[in-house]
Scaffold this active site. Structure first.
Site, PDB file in Angstrom:
ATOM      1  N   ARG A 109       0.880  -1.183   0.000  1.00 16.14           N
ATOM      2  CA  ARG A 109       0.000   0.000   0.000  1.00 16.14           C
ATOM      3  C   ARG A 109       0.905   1.217   0.000  1.00 16.14           C
ATOM      4  O   ARG A 109       1.694   1.422   0.919  1.00 16.14           O
ATOM      5  CB  ARG A 109      -0.912   0.001   1.227  1.00 16.14           C
ATOM      6  N   HIS A 136      -7.358   0.694  -6.468  1.00 14.53           N
ATOM      7  CA  HIS A 136      -7.568  -0.176  -5.294  1.00 14.53           C
ATOM      8  C   HIS A 136      -8.226  -1.478  -5.778  1.00 14.53           C
ATOM      9  O   HIS A 136      -9.381  -1.771  -5.459  1.00 14.53           O
ATOM     10  CB  HIS A 136      -8.454   0.555  -4.281  1.00 14.53           C
ATOM     11  N   GLN A 139     -10.060  -4.130  -3.451  1.00 17.02           N
ATOM     12  CA  GLN A 139     -11.363  -3.710  -2.945  1.00 17.02           C
ATOM     13  C   GLN A 139     -12.463  -4.004  -3.963  1.00 17.02           C
ATOM     14  O   GLN A 139     -13.519  -4.537  -3.620  1.00 17.02           O
ATOM     15  CB  GLN A 139     -11.337  -2.210  -2.629  1.00 17.02           C
ATOM     16  N   ASP A 225     -17.296   6.861  -1.545  1.00 19.80           N
ATOM     17  CA  ASP A 225     -16.040   6.734  -0.787  1.00 19.80           C
ATOM     18  C   ASP A 225     -15.815   8.068  -0.080  1.00 19.80           C
ATOM     19  O   ASP A 225     -16.524   9.062  -0.348  1.00 19.80           O
ATOM     20  CB  ASP A 225     -14.910   6.421  -1.792  1.00 19.80           C
ATOM     21  N   CYS A 265     -16.299   1.265   0.554  1.00 20.85           N
ATOM     22  CA  CYS A 265     -15.118   0.455   0.883  1.00 20.85           C
ATOM     23  C   CYS A 265     -14.716   0.590   2.353  1.00 20.85           C
ATOM     24  O   CYS A 265     -14.019  -0.266   2.871  1.00 20.85           O
ATOM     25  CB  CYS A 265     -13.954   0.830  -0.033  1.00 20.85           C
ATOM     26  N   ARG A 293     -13.299  -9.023   1.647  1.00 19.83           N
ATOM     27  CA  ARG A 293     -11.879  -8.773   1.351  1.00 19.83           C
ATOM     28  C   ARG A 293     -11.079 -10.028   1.698  1.00 19.83           C
ATOM     29  O   ARG A 293     -10.170 -10.424   0.970  1.00 19.83           O
ATOM     30  CB  ARG A 293     -11.353  -7.582   2.189  1.00 19.83           C
TER      31      ARG A 293
HETATM   32  N1  NVA Z   1     -10.034   6.384  -1.465  1.00 19.53           N
HETATM   33  C1  NVA Z   1      -9.665   6.010  -0.122  1.00 19.53           C
HETATM   34  C2  NVA Z   1      -9.899   4.550   0.088  1.00 19.53           C
HETATM   35  C3  NVA Z   1      -9.575   4.062   1.457  1.00 19.53           C
HETATM   36  C4  NVA Z   1      -9.723   2.576   1.600  1.00 19.53           C
HETATM   37  C5  NVA Z   1      -8.211   6.367   0.110  1.00 19.53           C
HETATM   38  O1  NVA Z   1      -7.401   6.193  -0.813  1.00 19.53           O
HETATM   39  O2  NVA Z   1      -7.881   6.832   1.199  1.00 19.53           O
HETATM   40  N1   CP Z   2     -11.204  -0.401   2.402  1.00 17.72           N
HETATM   41  C1   CP Z   2      -9.936  -0.460   2.831  1.00 17.72           C
HETATM   42  O1   CP Z   2      -8.998  -0.685   2.072  1.00 17.72           O
HETATM   43  O2   CP Z   2      -9.801  -0.286   4.168  1.00 17.72           O
HETATM   44  P1   CP Z   2      -8.445  -0.055   4.974  1.00 17.72           P
HETATM   45  O3   CP Z   2      -7.933   1.307   4.589  1.00 17.72           O
HETATM   46  O4   CP Z   2      -8.867  -0.123   6.411  1.00 17.72           O
HETATM   47  O5   CP Z   2      -7.459  -1.114   4.611  1.00 17.72           O
END
Ligand code: NVA
Ligand code: CP
Length: 310
Positions: A109, A136, A139, A225, A265, A293
């Site tokens: 990540r 992502h 997800q 989101d 998500c 997930r």
């Molecule tokens: N769009 C959000 C998703 C979090 C799971 C982010 O990138 O922070």
């Molecule tokens: N939806 C998702 O990826 O959650 P986290 O940021 O908690 O991993």
């Protein structure tokens, strides 16, 4: 997995797999989930190690990958920017060369997709995108598995995307192109999706709507989101103003098809991108979505490490 192995695949974007591979993965996720629910031991990844690298916070991604790997008999190494050389001076290519000699699969990540791609280009083992600024895919893998569980095939359906033209929106567009559905996208001005950044080649897999209510009309799934994704915190106050009308509420859900589902998500902010009434209401499947997930990523890791079973 040996370097240069012809079967080695990374999962860096949704479009890294084909429709028939997704159909296989959704089947495997269902089988793996059923076994798990029946307390059946299934440990095909005994002696395999997953390295998880987090440069941004996580709850679901961390727990689902870590629990999933242990449940399949493997083990996990967890690294963050603060406790490794990642955030300092070691080039990502060198980190990839080293880590991928010690483990069997890597989940990352991070911020820029380019960093993930650079890691993968120097990795001897499969690399999975656990979220970047651009995409992502894990997800959306879980989201579509969840849709299928509740409503059957997503082909030909309409997904309404209400909110930011972000990593989730881009990934929905890739999924629409591959799996044959349409995304109705409504974002505030200045936060639109960019088809080039989304990485799609056809324009007929999505339609743009100024009004979020109109985007939801006739949708089979409504999804949103956070207004401010990780890495964009400096824009938070501007975004709070710009996104004020992009809150998924009961009126939007009423415009969708009567059997429409709501997904998010997570983490969610009730009263911002979604009303409490919707996320905690009868059309919401967000807890199934979060749980899935685990099952979807177990199927993904099994596929990347072992290929097709049976
Ligand atoms: N769009 C959000 C998703 C979090 C799971 C982010 O990138 O922070
Ligand atoms: N939806 C998702 O990826 O959650 P986290 O940021 O908690 O991993």
């Amino acid at each position: 997995m040996k370097p240069g192995h012809s079967l080695m695949k990374h999962y860096l974007q949704f479009k890294d797999l084909r429709a028939e591979e997704y159909s296989y993965l959704f089947d495997r996720a269902r089988i793996i989930k059923t076994r798990f629910k029946n307390y059946e031991r299934y440990q095909p990844l005994a002696d395999r190690t997953l390295a998880m690298i987090f440069e941004k916070a996580s709850t679901r991604t961390r727990v689902s990958f870590e629990a999933g790997m242990y449940q399949m008999g493997g083990s996990v190494v967890h690294l963050t920017t603060g406790d490794s050389h990642l955030g300092r001076s070691e080039p990502v290519e060198d980190t990839a060369r080293v880590i991928s000699r010690m483990v069997d699969i890597v989940m990352i990540r991070t911020y820029e997709q380019a960093k993930l791609a650079a890691f993968a280009a120097h990795s001897r083992v499969p690399v999975i995108n656990g979220l970047t600024n651009e995409y992502h895919p894990c997800q959306i893998l879980a989201d579509i598995f969840t849709f299928i569980e509740h409503r059957g095939s997503i082909q030909g359906k309409v997904v309404a995307w209400v909110g930011d033209g972000n990593n989730m929106a881009n990934t929905w567009l890739q999924a629409a192109e591959i799996l044959g559905f349409t995304v109705h996208v409504s974002t505030p001005g200045g936060y639109e999706v960019d088809p080039q950044l989304a990485g799609i080649s056809r324009r007929d897999c999505y339609k743009v709507f100024k009004s979020p209510l109109e985007a939801c009309r006739g949708a089979d799934l409504v999804t949103t989101d956070v207004w401010t994704s990780m890495g964009f915190e400096a824009e938070n106050s501007a975004r709070q103003k710009a996104f004020a009308d992009w809150c998924v509420d009961a009126e939007m859900m009423a415009a969708a098809r009567p059997e429409a589902l709501f997904m998010h998500c997570l983490p969610a902010h009730r009263g911002e991108e979604v009303s409490a009434e919707v996320i905690d209401g009868p059309q919401s499947v967000v807890w199934d979505e979060a749980e899935n997930r685990l099952h979807a990523q177990k199927a993904l890791m099994e596929y990347l490490l072992l290929g097709r079973i049976g």
